[in-house]
Design an enzyme around this catalytic site. Structure first.
Site, PDB file in Angstrom:
ATOM      1  N   GLY A 129       0.790  -1.220   0.000  1.00  0.00           N
ATOM      2  CA  GLY A 129       0.000   0.000   0.000  1.00  0.00           C
ATOM      3  C   GLY A 129       0.821   1.268   0.000  1.00  0.00           C
TER       4      GLY A 129
ATOM      5  N   ASN B  60       0.763 -10.393  -5.216  1.00  0.00           N
ATOM      6  CA  ASN B  60      -0.302 -10.323  -4.226  1.00  0.00           C
ATOM      7  C   ASN B  60      -0.970 -11.689  -4.148  1.00  0.00           C
ATOM      8  OD1 ASN B  60      -0.373  -7.342  -3.538  1.00  0.00           O
ATOM      9  ND2 ASN B  60      -0.515  -7.298  -5.763  1.00  0.00           N
TER      10      ASN B  60
ATOM     11  N   ARG C 229      -3.628 -12.990  -3.034  1.00  0.00           N
ATOM     12  CA  ARG C 229      -5.031 -12.815  -2.625  1.00  0.00           C
ATOM     13  C   ARG C 229      -5.808 -12.271  -3.802  1.00  0.00           C
ATOM     14  NH1 ARG C 229      -4.804  -7.378  -2.766  1.00  0.00           N
ATOM     15  NH2 ARG C 229      -2.958  -6.326  -1.940  1.00  0.00           N
TER      16      ARG C 229
END
Length: 449
Positions: free
Chosen positions: A164, A290, A292
């Protein structure tokens, strides 16, 4: 077979997972904090349980409580969504230990790819191009400066366990690197419990392009093409689209092949995303993975017609993918605009009481939302409140639908980034597909509501 899924998340992604579960006749269990008692997803689930106070450490990150509720409710699987515990290898391992299916990859793979340093090593071993940089954590400022001289400025200073945009900073000289090193390491330690830092060469004028992959437990893997995610503020995405208006069919094929080969090489299963930087000559470099489902997965669903959440559940059930690579095709163009409760000039969060929430829906418009009118947006969680996704036969058609929808959107009571989104989609650079990672800084002036 999975019969009841606990969703260890909140907001629009919890609602999104619940909808697919209903279509698959799978029971759902929602967990929620005190701040989310009136949230729409709580009512959508078949069962709902209070986790605890509003703070994430006492609610959505409370592993023991989540597992206790899973046992009490009879849930045989947990879907972590994104954020929170979705890339927490320890949580996945605890699910495995008590016989609950974690809808995602194995705990060992999560941990390997959760370390950006280890992920770079794994991709290099799999012959996937990586951004020039360090192979090990930097031990000192002095070492960082010496390595930077070899790589050449500008440099990206990054936290190994980051995400992030946290613990990440561009530096242009020794002085900036020295100043940023300790502050970024400390911030990474506070956020992720790991202050390890590494360096990467900053690819000037780059595009941020990611490849969506699906891999089952039987050695099969496919990619679902790319998403362009270059328009960002504070290293976090604002608009995403699929397919990319920039890359060629040849590059698309090469990136897809590299991604599917990589997931097979590391023994990855379930849905995942490999993120790349692509330079102006269409050279691509692995950035991170990532492990996910992604915030922006709906644009891929819109152009492929596939339900990625459904695929995740079936893979977790041990089923075959049931689709070959050549059967996956691109249909039209899709764009996602993230709507944040934030000041459109400073990008600071803007929680408060939402008095009016009106986003028109219709043909080729999909709305994923966490809120309603007369709703309190709290300061405890990520400020994203909705995702507006549009689809068109062409990119131009999709842009026109998005422009019209944003123009008719009315959200009152809090500040949002809707004015910024309007500014972006009407800009000529965006319309011609010039969407590099510095887009907002280069093209968008501060906008006012």
């Amino acid at each position: 077979m999975i019969t009841k899924i606990l969703i260890a998340n909140r907001g629009e992604i919890a609602a999104r997972i619940i909808r697919t579960c209903k279509q698959m006749n799978i029971q759902t269990v929602a967990v929620y904090s005190e701040a989310d008692q009136k949230a729409p997803f709580v009512k959508m689930a078949d069962e709902s349980y209070l986790l605890g106070p509003s703070r994430v450490q006492e609610s959505y990150l409370n592993v023991d409580k989540i597992l206790e509720i899973a046992k009490e409710s009879g849930a045989d699987a947990i879907h972590p969504g994104y954020g929170f515990l979705s890339e927490n290898g320890s949580f996945a391992r605890k699910c495995e230990a008590v016989g609950i299916t974690f809808i995602g990859p194995s705990s060992s793979v999560i941990e390997m790819m959760g370390s950006k340093i280890e992920a770079r090593k794994a991709m290099k071993k799999a012959n996937v191009p990586i951004v020039p940089g360090t192979e090990e954590a930097i031990q000192s400022v002095e070492e960082a400066v010496e390595i930077a001289k070899t790589i050449g400025y500008p440099i990206m200073l990054k936290a190994s366990a980051g995400g992030g945009g946290i613990g990440m900073q561009v530096v242009y000289n020794d002085a900036e690197l020295e100043k940023a090193f300790h502050s970024n390491a400390k911030r990474a330690e506070n956020f992720f419990g790991d202050g390890a830092m590494f360096l990467e060469k900053k690819i000037e004028g780059a595009r941020h392009i990611e490849i969506q992959v699906l891999a089952d437990q039987h050695g099969n893997a496919i990619h679902l093409f790319e998403r362009e995610c270059s328009i960002q503020r504070r290293n976090q995405k604002v608009l995403e689209e699929a397919p990319s208006p920039f890359i060629t069919q040849e590059t698309r094929s090469q990136m897809g092949m590299a991604a599917t080969y990589a997931v097979k090489a590391i023994g990855y299963t379930n849905a995942g995303t490999l993120e790349f930087l692509v330079d102006q000559e269409q050279n691509f470099y692995f950035l991170e993975m990532n492990t996910r489902i992604q915030v922006e997965h709906p644009v891929t669903e819109e152009i492929t017609g596939l339900d990625i959440v459904e695929a995740q559940i079936k893979i977790a059930n041990g089923e075959l993918l049931g689709i070959e690579q050549e059967e996956v095709t691109i249909n039209g163009h899709a764009i996602e605009a993230r709507i944040y409760a934030e000041d459109p000039i400073t990008f600071f969060p803007s929680p408060g009481h939402l008095t009016t929430y009106d986003i028109p829906v219709g043909d080729n418009i999909r709305l994923e939302t966490a809120v309603t009118s007369d709703y309190d947006v709290t300061p405890f969680y990520d400020p994203m409140i909705s995702k507006l996704i549009v689809h068109g036969e062409t990119r131009t058609a999709a842009i026109n639908t998005l422009k019209k929808t944003l123009a008719k959107t009315t959200i009152e009571g809090i500040k949002t980034n809707v004015p910024l989104l309007r500014e972006i989609v009407t800009h000529k650079a965006f319309q011609r597909g010039d969407t590099r990672t510095g887009f907002i800084e280069e093209h968008i002036k501060p906008v006012k509501k």
